[in-house]
Design a protein around this motif. Sequence first.
Motif, PDB file in Angstrom:
ATOM      1  N   GLN A   6       3.400   8.553 -22.258  1.00  0.00           N
ATOM      2  CA  GLN A   6       3.989   9.372 -21.097  1.00  0.00           C
ATOM      3  C   GLN A   6       3.713  10.849 -21.203  1.00  0.00           C
ATOM      4  N   LYS A   7       3.462  11.370 -22.332  1.00  0.00           N
ATOM      5  CA  LYS A   7       3.307  12.619 -22.799  1.00  0.00           C
ATOM      6  C   LYS A   7       1.684  13.015 -22.171  1.00  0.00           C
ATOM      7  N   LEU A   8       0.952  12.162 -22.663  1.00  0.00           N
ATOM      8  CA  LEU A   8      -0.461  12.262 -22.231  1.00  0.00           C
ATOM      9  C   LEU A   8      -0.888  12.135 -20.937  1.00  0.00           C
ATOM     10  N   GLN A   9      -0.063  11.447 -19.995  1.00  0.00           N
ATOM     11  CA  GLN A   9      -0.498  11.065 -18.636  1.00  0.00           C
ATOM     12  C   GLN A   9      -2.091  10.899 -18.460  1.00  0.00           C
ATOM     13  N   LEU A  10      -2.481   9.978 -19.178  1.00  0.00           N
ATOM     14  CA  LEU A  10      -3.927   9.534 -19.405  1.00  0.00           C
ATOM     15  C   LEU A  10      -4.384   9.108 -17.960  1.00  0.00           C
ATOM     16  N   ASP A  11      -3.705   8.508 -17.145  1.00  0.00           N
ATOM     17  CA  ASP A  11      -4.343   7.766 -15.981  1.00  0.00           C
ATOM     18  C   ASP A  11      -4.303   8.901 -14.895  1.00  0.00           C
ATOM     19  N   ARG A  12      -3.276   9.763 -14.928  1.00  0.00           N
ATOM     20  CA  ARG A  12      -3.132  10.968 -13.991  1.00  0.00           C
ATOM     21  C   ARG A  12      -4.376  11.896 -14.069  1.00  0.00           C
ATOM     22  N   TRP A  13      -4.744  12.109 -15.145  1.00  0.00           N
ATOM     23  CA  TRP A  13      -6.064  12.978 -15.533  1.00  0.00           C
ATOM     24  C   TRP A  13      -7.241  12.422 -15.042  1.00  0.00           C
ATOM     25  N   VAL A  14      -7.433  11.150 -15.071  1.00  0.00           N
ATOM     26  CA  VAL A  14      -8.604  10.440 -14.816  1.00  0.00           C
ATOM     27  C   VAL A  14      -8.581   9.971 -13.486  1.00  0.00           C
ATOM     28  N   TYR A  15      -7.584   9.501 -12.847  1.00  0.00           N
ATOM     29  CA  TYR A  15      -7.710   8.939 -11.519  1.00  0.00           C
ATOM     30  C   TYR A  15      -6.993   9.493 -10.370  1.00  0.00           C
ATOM     31  N   GLN A  16      -6.240  10.637 -10.837  1.00  0.00           N
ATOM     32  CA  GLN A  16      -5.535  11.484  -9.734  1.00  0.00           C
ATOM     33  C   GLN A  16      -6.338  13.064  -9.702  1.00  0.00           C
ATOM     34  N   PRO A  17      -6.032  13.268  -8.204  1.00  0.00           N
ATOM     35  CA  PRO A  17      -6.807  14.845  -8.311  1.00  0.00           C
ATOM     36  C   PRO A  17      -6.066  15.768  -8.596  1.00  0.00           C
ATOM     37  N   GLY A  18      -6.614  17.175  -8.814  1.00  0.00           N
ATOM     38  CA  GLY A  18      -5.923  18.202  -9.462  1.00  0.00           C
ATOM     39  C   GLY A  18      -5.855  18.137 -10.905  1.00  0.00           C
ATOM     40  N   LEU A  19      -5.100  19.111 -11.449  1.00  0.00           N
ATOM     41  CA  LEU A  19      -5.148  19.405 -12.821  1.00  0.00           C
ATOM     42  C   LEU A  19      -3.613  18.995 -13.231  1.00  0.00           C
ATOM     43  N   PRO A  20      -3.290  17.994 -14.036  1.00  0.00           N
ATOM     44  CA  PRO A  20      -2.039  17.734 -14.566  1.00  0.00           C
ATOM     45  C   PRO A  20      -1.198  18.907 -15.137  1.00  0.00           C
ATOM     46  N   THR A  21      -0.008  18.814 -15.412  1.00  0.00           N
ATOM     47  CA  THR A  21       1.008  19.877 -15.563  1.00  0.00           C
ATOM     48  C   THR A  21       0.889  19.966 -17.214  1.00  0.00           C
ATOM     49  N   ASN A  22       0.160  19.006 -18.102  1.00  0.00           N
ATOM     50  CA  ASN A  22       0.258  19.291 -19.379  1.00  0.00           C
ATOM     51  C   ASN A  22      -1.183  19.727 -19.772  1.00  0.00           C
ATOM     52  N   ALA A  23      -2.006  20.382 -18.941  1.00  0.00           N
ATOM     53  CA  ALA A  23      -3.105  20.853 -19.498  1.00  0.00           C
ATOM     54  C   ALA A  23      -2.886  22.236 -20.634  1.00  0.00           C
ATOM     55  N   VAL A  24      -3.810  22.202 -21.271  1.00  0.00           N
ATOM     56  CA  VAL A  24      -3.501  23.342 -22.291  1.00  0.00           C
ATOM     57  C   VAL A  24      -4.157  24.736 -21.821  1.00  0.00           C
ATOM     58  N   PRO A  25      -3.390  25.816 -21.664  1.00  0.00           N
ATOM     59  CA  PRO A  25      -3.662  27.007 -21.136  1.00  0.00           C
ATOM     60  C   PRO A  25      -4.614  27.472 -21.967  1.00  0.00           C
ATOM     61  N   ALA A  26      -5.471  28.642 -21.354  1.00  0.00           N
ATOM     62  CA  ALA A  26      -6.300  29.450 -22.061  1.00  0.00           C
ATOM     63  C   ALA A  26      -5.531  30.114 -23.051  1.00  0.00           C
ATOM     64  N   ASN A  27      -6.203  30.766 -24.165  1.00  0.00           N
ATOM     65  CA  ASN A  27      -5.552  31.653 -24.885  1.00  0.00           C
ATOM     66  C   ASN A  27      -5.319  32.970 -24.384  1.00  0.00           C
ATOM     67  N   ALA A  28      -4.102  33.285 -24.208  1.00  0.00           N
ATOM     68  CA  ALA A  28      -3.677  34.669 -23.448  1.00  0.00           C
ATOM     69  C   ALA A  28      -4.387  35.803 -23.962  1.00  0.00           C
ATOM     70  N   GLN A  29      -4.564  35.853 -25.311  1.00  0.00           N
ATOM     71  CA  GLN A  29      -5.294  37.123 -26.017  1.00  0.00           C
ATOM     72  C   GLN A  29      -6.822  36.962 -26.064  1.00  0.00           C
ATOM     73  N   ALA A  30      -7.230  35.857 -25.498  1.00  0.00           N
ATOM     74  CA  ALA A  30      -8.842  36.048 -25.636  1.00  0.00           C
ATOM     75  C   ALA A  30      -9.449  37.004 -24.935  1.00  0.00           C
ATOM     76  N   PHE A  31      -8.829  37.335 -23.941  1.00  0.00           N
ATOM     77  CA  PHE A  31      -9.746  38.643 -22.931  1.00  0.00           C
ATOM     78  C   PHE A  31      -8.475  39.653 -22.775  1.00  0.00           C
ATOM     79  N   ALA A  32      -7.367  39.945 -23.610  1.00  0.00           N
ATOM     80  CA  ALA A  32      -6.722  40.840 -23.203  1.00  0.00           C
ATOM     81  C   ALA A  32      -7.248  42.081 -23.073  1.00  0.00           C
ATOM     82  N   GLU A  33      -8.260  42.566 -23.647  1.00  0.00           N
ATOM     83  CA  GLU A  33      -8.444  44.008 -23.425  1.00  0.00           C
ATOM     84  C   GLU A  33      -9.113  44.157 -22.250  1.00  0.00           C
ATOM     85  N   VAL A  34      -9.978  43.186 -21.955  1.00  0.00           N
ATOM     86  CA  VAL A  34     -10.704  43.082 -20.562  1.00  0.00           C
ATOM     87  C   VAL A  34      -9.931  42.888 -19.500  1.00  0.00           C
ATOM     88  N   ASP A  35      -8.991  42.086 -19.517  1.00  0.00           N
ATOM     89  CA  ASP A  35      -7.978  41.930 -18.479  1.00  0.00           C
ATOM     90  C   ASP A  35      -7.249  43.399 -18.123  1.00  0.00           C
TER      91      ASP A  35
END
Length: 629
Positions: free
Chosen positions: A467-496
């Motif tokens: 249930q946590k992985l939402q496998l079929d949702r990722w592959v067969y449904q449109p959009g980005l599921p809610t369990n996507a891993v966000p980008a590292n907020a510090q990766a571009f802290a200075e640039v942002d």
Amino acid sequence: MTRIALLLASALTLSACQTVAGGTATAPATSPVLATADAADPHSFARPLEARVIHVDLDLAFDFAAKAVTGTATLDIDRQPTAREIVLDSDGYQVSAVTDAATGAPLAFAYGAEQAALGRPLTIQLGAGTRKIRIAYSARDAEALQWLTPEQTAGKRQPFLFSQGQAILNRSWIPTQDSPGIRQTWSAKVTVPVALTAVMSGLRSDEVTVGTGGTRTYRFHMDKPVAPYLIAIAVGDLKFQPLGSRTGVWAEPATLPAAARELEDTEKMVETAERLFGPYRWGRYDMIVLPPSFPFGGMENPTLTFLTPTFIAGDKSLVSLIAHELAHSWSGNLATNATWADFWLNEGTTTYATSRIVEAVYGKRVADQQIALGIDSLDGELKNLPTADTRLAIDLRGRSPDDGLTDIAYEKGAAFLRMIEANVGRERFDPFLRKWFDDHAFQPVTSAQFLAAVRRDLVRGDAALEQKLQLDRWVYQPGLPTNAVPANAQAFAEVDAAVRAHAAGTLPTAAWARWTTDERLRFLNRLPREQSRARLDALDRAFGLDRVGNMEVKYAWLSLAVANRYDPAIPSLEAFLATQGRRKFVRPLYLALNKDASWGRPIARRAYPVARPIYHPLVTGELDKLFGR
């Protein structure tokens, strides 16, 4: 649609050692599985469950004056006893005769009706015992081949030729079944002008012969079964420089020194990839830097990656491209999408693998920044594409397979794998991915197979994890599921922070000098699309954007300039469009210009006829429609 057979997810069984033209080719055995609907290829006329090609032997001469290829293709066939014909894909080549290669008996053949984006079926009648057929043919102005004049090359001395077969362009110059699920070994004898060197995406024989008519003949072979789009050739004024015990680079002499310096970490990348994904199974990993008209950043042709010269920045800041093409040696070349609907299995897995190689070689900070840039690109695609096209398993029936060439396949696919890794941990995910490549080596694969492997080897009946992985949702449904891993907020802290400061009129002049290419791209791409003339003047003065040599940064700057009708950038824009043909760059710029009827369209219509001769047919085919040619 003509009759399309269901394609075996691992194709028909190959013997562990099959006899082919020119010798014995070792091919890993595959286990037969039931045909499944998701492995049926709507972009091929082939009926592989009845008769399929298992080996292609080419004997071709390349005529640069006529822009033509002539010769023969001898095909080894695996057929059912009841099969009376074999169906090949064709799109432009002309057949003069077909014979049984063993007996010399002529075989009847006929072309079927033309279908948009697919070409025509070529149906060949088989004798009762026919297992090998020889096709005499020619191909003139084939869509997969780009013929360049000396003036269109780096050295300006000799003409040049290269092929680009993905997705279904090789059917314009090679008579075979042009489907990624119908894997084939191949061999080739190619004759070219004596002043030129030929290279192909297979191992080259030491046997090179010089003909009496000012020609030279080279021989190549690929003893691993590959998807037919991976058969590739380049011919030109080429020299080679080794980079390691099994790596090296081909390029025109004028390009070779800079290319070799940029690629000096390649051997280290191969070693890193092997630690992550298992042994490299293709023998050598060489690369060729092509003239700037090559339409992609790179193409993962086995044993010989094709590269655009636009990656040469002088500071290795764009060599993640090499990591990406190298990673295809496992994801895409070893385990290949059975159909183009599952293109994400090639590109999403490779994009994920790229970040792992980059992290191991250049550090986590660099990898995190590139992941964040990828997520930015994905966000843009999710906003601009039709909703149905934001699924990983995309419906391409009745459409060109190139319609799936978006960041959904690359970046959503990579995000899917990062999500699984985050939930099960690298200590479990890494062995899983390595096992996936081992289990499906030299085989076509489908989304259903990948999901089944995840459930079998990682989920293991854990309902909460499922249930946590939402496998079929990722592959067969449109959009980005809610369990996507966000980008590292510090990766571009200075640039942002610098982007926010820019809104108040502050430019990060000192920081820009030490920023990496990825940081500069983040800054330019995160700026509001609406900028005043004064702001753009200030950016150009501070950072020399109109004169920058890094092509990725140049493209980001020109995209901002076009969005704001910035007249001072027009000369730079027209030069950029006329000196390289990378689809990623030229297509969006022309589209943006064409949308602006009063300012941009006149620029585009002036620039395109000048630039068009260097563009590959894959690029001009789309842009010609845009400009009504």
